[in-house]
Structures are given as structure tokens and as C-alpha cells.
Design an enzyme around this catalytic site. Structure first.
Site, short mmCIF file in Angstrom:
data_model
loop_
_atom_site.label_atom_id
_atom_site.label_comp_id
_atom_site.label_asym_id
_atom_site.label_seq_id
_atom_site.Cartn_x
_atom_site.Cartn_y
_atom_site.Cartn_z
N CYS A 94 52.39 18.38 58.57
CA CYS A 94 53.12 17.72 59.65
C CYS A 94 53.74 18.80 60.53
O CYS A 94 54.30 19.77 60.01
CB CYS A 94 54.22 16.84 59.04
SG CYS A 94 55.20 15.98 60.28
N LEU A 95 53.64 18.62 61.84
CA LEU A 95 54.18 19.63 62.76
C LEU A 95 55.70 19.76 62.62
O LEU A 95 56.27 20.77 63.01
CB LEU A 95 53.80 19.30 64.21
CG LEU A 95 52.29 19.39 64.50
CD1 LEU A 95 52.02 19.05 65.96
CD2 LEU A 95 51.74 20.76 64.17
NI NI Z 1 53.81 14.32 61.01
#
Ligand code: NI
Length: 174
Positions: A94-95
Site C-alpha cells: 500500500c502506498l
Molecule cells: Ni492501499
């Protein structure tokens, strides 16, 4: 188009439930472009608006492979209307939780209704990586992160690590 700063764990903004959009106008299309640019720059394959601090039910995804043409899709007010009993496991990242990856099990196929960037109602039946990506991003709109789908022990460790990192970042700014 502008690359926006990403909201990172453990920022409480990530736990906010996003609100549906009532219409799709040029402002929203410009936001979609910024989100895509931010996602490609990271680089990532999906981004929810809340990850740049905007609580709209809106996300962008591009699951095309490296050797394929870009295939961005903008999802506004996406809703999972059907999901398969069959499940699939993918290693997710996830960023907002950079450099952390964990296997997550989710339904293998989903049917999603959404509004596209032209304001038109659409429906997509997704499987494979796109199905996982859609579920991960729609979770964001409800304040849910992929680490909520792993064991509490692992989750506590990640949150602790990112809380320390955030404190270090904040003290650097003083
Ligand atoms: Ni994410």
C-alpha cells in the site's frame, strides 16, 4: 497535473470513511488526473482519494503489466455488488504503508458498480489482480487498510514501526 503528498500510516485520516460524490465535474476529473500522476510516480497500481487526504469515494487503478500500454481506470462511488465464494491470495502492499508487504486472502472475483470519469454508470466483473486491487482500494474508502486483514500480532508490529518512523519525520522538521 500535480503529484500530491501521500498520507502515511498511522495518520488517522486513513481511518476516515469517505463520502459519495454527487456529480462528476472538471474539478473531479482534475483530481483524478492528480491521483493518477501521484500513483504512477510512486509507483503503484491503485490509489484512493483519502490517501492524498481527500475524503471522496473515488479511486484510480492501473493493473496493466509493465510491457503493456497504460490502462488507467477512474472509479467514482464504487460499490461491490457481488463477490465469489472462491478466494484468492495475493501479496499486497500500500502506498500509505511503504515497503511493507503481506499475503491477504479475499474473494477471487468481484462485480463492482461505479461511475466513470464521464459521469456514466458502469459495471465491471473483475478477477485476478484487478479483483484484489479493487477490494483493497474500496476498503480505503471505508477506512480499512490491508493490514486489518492480517494477524493482530503482525499488524501491531507494522503500526509500531510506522509510528516510530512518523515521530522521526516530525522531529526532523523541528
Ligand atoms: Ni492501499
Amino acid at each position: 497535473m500535480t503529484i500530491k503528498p501521500l498520507v502515511l500510516l498511522p495518520d488517522p485520516v486513513l481511518r476516515k470513511k469517505s463520502d459519495p460524490l454527487e456529480r462528476v465535474d472538471d474539478e473531479i476529473r482534475a483530481l483524478a488526473d492528480d491521483m493518477l500522476e501521484t500513483m504512477y510516480d510512486a509507483p503503484g497500481i491503485g490509489l484512493a482519494a483519502i490517501q492524498i487526504g481527500i475524503p471522496h469515494r473515488m479511486l484510480v487503478i492501473d493493473c496493466s503489466k509493465e510491457d503493456e500500454d497504460k490502462a488507467p481506470i477512474v472509479f467514482i462511488n464504487p460499490e461491490i455488488v457481488d463477490s465469489s465464494d472462491e478466494r484468492a491470495v495475493y501479496e499486497e502492499g500500500c502506498l500509505s504503508i511503504p515497503d511493507y508487504y503481506a499475503e491477504v486472502e479475499r474473494p477471487a472475483e468481484v462485480k463492482v458498480e461505479f461511475i466513470d470519469r464521464d459521469g456514466k454508470a458502469q459495471q465491471i466483473e473483475a478477477d485476478g489482480l484487478l479483483a484484489t486491487c479493487l477490494q483493497h482500494e474500496i476498503d480505503h474508502l471505508n477506512g480499512v487498510l490491508f493490514i486489518d486483514h492480517i494477524s493482530k500480532l503482525k499488524r501491531d508490529m507494522v503500526v509500531k514501526k510506522f509510528t516510530k518512523l512518523a515521530k522521526a519525520r516530525n522531529s526532523e522538521r523541528l
